[in-house]
Design a protein around this motif. Structure first.
Motif, short mmCIF file in Angstrom:
data_model
loop_
_atom_site.label_atom_id
_atom_site.label_comp_id
_atom_site.label_asym_id
_atom_site.label_seq_id
_atom_site.Cartn_x
_atom_site.Cartn_y
_atom_site.Cartn_z
N PRO A 136 5.77 -3.84 0.30
CA PRO A 136 6.33 -3.90 1.64
C PRO A 136 7.75 -3.32 1.66
O PRO A 136 8.55 -3.60 0.77
N VAL A 137 8.02 -2.52 2.67
CA VAL A 137 9.34 -1.92 2.78
C VAL A 137 10.36 -2.96 3.23
O VAL A 137 11.44 -3.09 2.67
N PHE A 138 9.99 -3.72 4.26
CA PHE A 138 10.85 -4.76 4.80
C PHE A 138 10.09 -6.09 4.80
O PHE A 138 8.89 -6.12 4.54
N ALA A 139 10.77 -7.16 5.11
CA ALA A 139 10.11 -8.47 5.22
C ALA A 139 8.99 -8.36 6.25
O ALA A 139 9.14 -7.70 7.28
N THR A 140 7.87 -9.00 5.94
CA THR A 140 6.71 -8.91 6.83
C THR A 140 5.97 -10.24 6.88
O THR A 140 5.86 -10.92 5.86
N SER A 141 5.46 -10.58 8.04
CA SER A 141 4.71 -11.82 8.13
C SER A 141 3.30 -11.69 7.57
O SER A 141 2.62 -12.68 7.38
N SER A 142 2.84 -10.47 7.26
CA SER A 142 1.55 -10.30 6.59
C SER A 142 1.59 -10.87 5.18
O SER A 142 0.59 -11.38 4.68
N HIS A 143 2.74 -10.71 4.53
CA HIS A 143 2.95 -11.21 3.17
C HIS A 143 4.32 -11.88 3.13
O HIS A 143 5.28 -11.33 2.58
N PRO A 144 4.43 -13.08 3.73
CA PRO A 144 5.74 -13.70 3.93
C PRO A 144 6.51 -14.02 2.65
O PRO A 144 7.73 -14.08 2.67
N ARG A 145 5.84 -14.22 1.54
CA ARG A 145 6.54 -14.56 0.30
C ARG A 145 6.77 -13.37 -0.63
O ARG A 145 7.31 -13.52 -1.71
N ALA A 146 6.35 -12.21 -0.19
CA ALA A 146 6.49 -11.01 -1.04
C ALA A 146 7.93 -10.52 -1.06
O ALA A 146 8.62 -10.54 -0.05
N ASN A 147 8.36 -10.09 -2.23
CA ASN A 147 9.65 -9.41 -2.32
C ASN A 147 9.48 -8.04 -1.69
O ASN A 147 8.51 -7.35 -1.97
N PHE A 148 10.40 -7.66 -0.82
CA PHE A 148 10.29 -6.36 -0.19
C PHE A 148 11.23 -5.36 -0.86
O PHE A 148 12.20 -5.74 -1.50
N LEU A 149 10.90 -4.09 -0.69
CA LEU A 149 11.63 -3.02 -1.36
C LEU A 149 13.00 -2.77 -0.74
O LEU A 149 13.97 -2.51 -1.45
N GLY A 150 13.07 -2.77 0.56
CA GLY A 150 14.28 -2.37 1.26
C GLY A 150 14.32 -0.86 1.40
O GLY A 150 13.60 -0.12 0.70
N GLN A 151 15.17 -0.39 2.30
CA GLN A 151 15.25 1.04 2.59
C GLN A 151 15.60 1.88 1.36
O GLN A 151 14.93 2.87 1.06
N ALA A 183 10.76 9.37 -3.19
CA ALA A 183 11.24 10.64 -3.74
C ALA A 183 10.68 10.90 -5.13
O ALA A 183 10.47 12.05 -5.51
N GLN A 184 10.41 9.84 -5.90
CA GLN A 184 9.84 9.99 -7.24
C GLN A 184 8.33 10.20 -7.22
O GLN A 184 7.74 10.62 -8.21
N SER A 185 7.70 9.89 -6.11
CA SER A 185 6.24 9.95 -6.03
C SER A 185 5.73 11.39 -6.02
O SER A 185 6.26 12.24 -5.31
N PRO A 186 4.68 11.67 -6.79
CA PRO A 186 4.05 12.98 -6.71
C PRO A 186 3.11 13.08 -5.50
O PRO A 186 2.58 14.14 -5.22
N LEU A 187 2.93 11.95 -4.80
CA LEU A 187 2.01 11.87 -3.67
C LEU A 187 2.76 11.66 -2.37
O LEU A 187 3.83 11.06 -2.36
N PRO A 188 2.18 12.09 -1.25
CA PRO A 188 2.77 11.74 0.04
C PRO A 188 2.73 10.22 0.22
O PRO A 188 1.77 9.56 -0.19
N VAL A 189 3.77 9.69 0.85
CA VAL A 189 3.94 8.24 0.98
C VAL A 189 4.00 7.83 2.45
O VAL A 189 4.71 8.46 3.24
N LEU A 190 3.26 6.78 2.78
CA LEU A 190 3.35 6.15 4.09
C LEU A 190 4.07 4.82 3.90
O LEU A 190 3.72 4.05 3.00
N ALA A 191 5.06 4.54 4.72
CA ALA A 191 5.82 3.29 4.65
C ALA A 191 5.03 2.19 5.35
O ALA A 191 4.53 2.39 6.45
N LEU A 192 4.95 1.02 4.72
CA LEU A 192 4.23 -0.11 5.31
C LEU A 192 4.97 -1.39 4.99
O LEU A 192 5.55 -1.54 3.92
N GLY A 193 4.92 -2.32 5.91
CA GLY A 193 5.51 -3.63 5.68
C GLY A 193 6.79 -3.82 6.45
O GLY A 193 7.83 -3.33 6.05
N GLY A 194 6.69 -4.48 7.60
CA GLY A 194 7.86 -4.75 8.41
C GLY A 194 8.40 -3.52 9.12
O GLY A 194 9.50 -3.56 9.68
N VAL A 195 7.64 -2.44 9.13
CA VAL A 195 8.09 -1.21 9.78
C VAL A 195 7.79 -1.32 11.27
O VAL A 195 6.69 -1.67 11.67
#
Length: 170
Positions: free
Chosen positions: A110-125, A133-145
């Motif tokens: 999850p990018v940001f805090a999300t109620s789908s996974h309320p106890r998950a540590n989120f990545l932050g911006q 930027a490190q990914s060799p794949l296209p990335v879709l942001a999910l989680g609190g977006v």
């Protein structure tokens, strides 16, 4: 991403999405999942939305959908023949595993805090953008977006956003 606890009627949202949007059926433990998958697949086909079933290649094949792999299903496997695939990733190891098996696009969460996974540590911006930027794949942001923070997630390899809560009335 579907979430029957928060959005009990995803059909209503599918009818408002723009052509080409990507829909993932999660709801892994829903006893009516096969019927829901068939209904959503039909709507997606009619509206030209891309539809994917999470964690079930048999059901995905049955309804003519792509397959979405949760991160727990990435490591040490091969892709099912003939299915388009996306994956959920949470760290660089997941990203590398997805790339190694040929997944063409990932959701990083999850990018940001999300109620789908309320106890998950989120990545932050910052961490999200670094991993993207490190990914060799296209990335879709999910989680609190949502409409307030989506613009913060522009960067190399960021191809778009995924949402659940953004569709809820505030």
């Amino acid at each position: 991403m579907t979430d029957r606890q928060r959005i009990p009627h995803p059909e209503l949202i599918l009818r408002s999405l723009p052509e080409g949007a990507y829909v993932v059926l999660r709801d892994y433990d829903d006893p009516s999942r096969p019927a829901l998958a068939a209904r959503l697949a039909s709507i997606c086909k009619a509206r030209r939305l891309f539809f994917s079933v999470g964690a079930d290649a048999v059901l995905a094949t049955r309804v003519g959908a792509a397959l979405h792999l949760p991160s727990r299903m990435l490591h040490g496997r091969t892709l099912p023949f003939g299915l388009a695939v996306s994956a959920s990733c949470h760290n660089i190891e997941d990203i590398e595993a997805a790339a190694a098996i040929g997944v063409p696009i990932i959701f990083l969460s999850p990018v940001f805090a999300t109620s789908s996974h309320p106890r998950a540590n989120f990545l932050g911006q910052e961490k999200f953008l670094k991993l993207a930027a490190q990914s060799p794949l296209p990335v879709l942001a999910l989680g609190g977006v949502d409409e307030r923070n989506a613009a913060l997630l522009k960067g190399p390899r960021v191809a778009g956003i995924g949402a659940i809560g953004a569709f809820l009335a505030r």
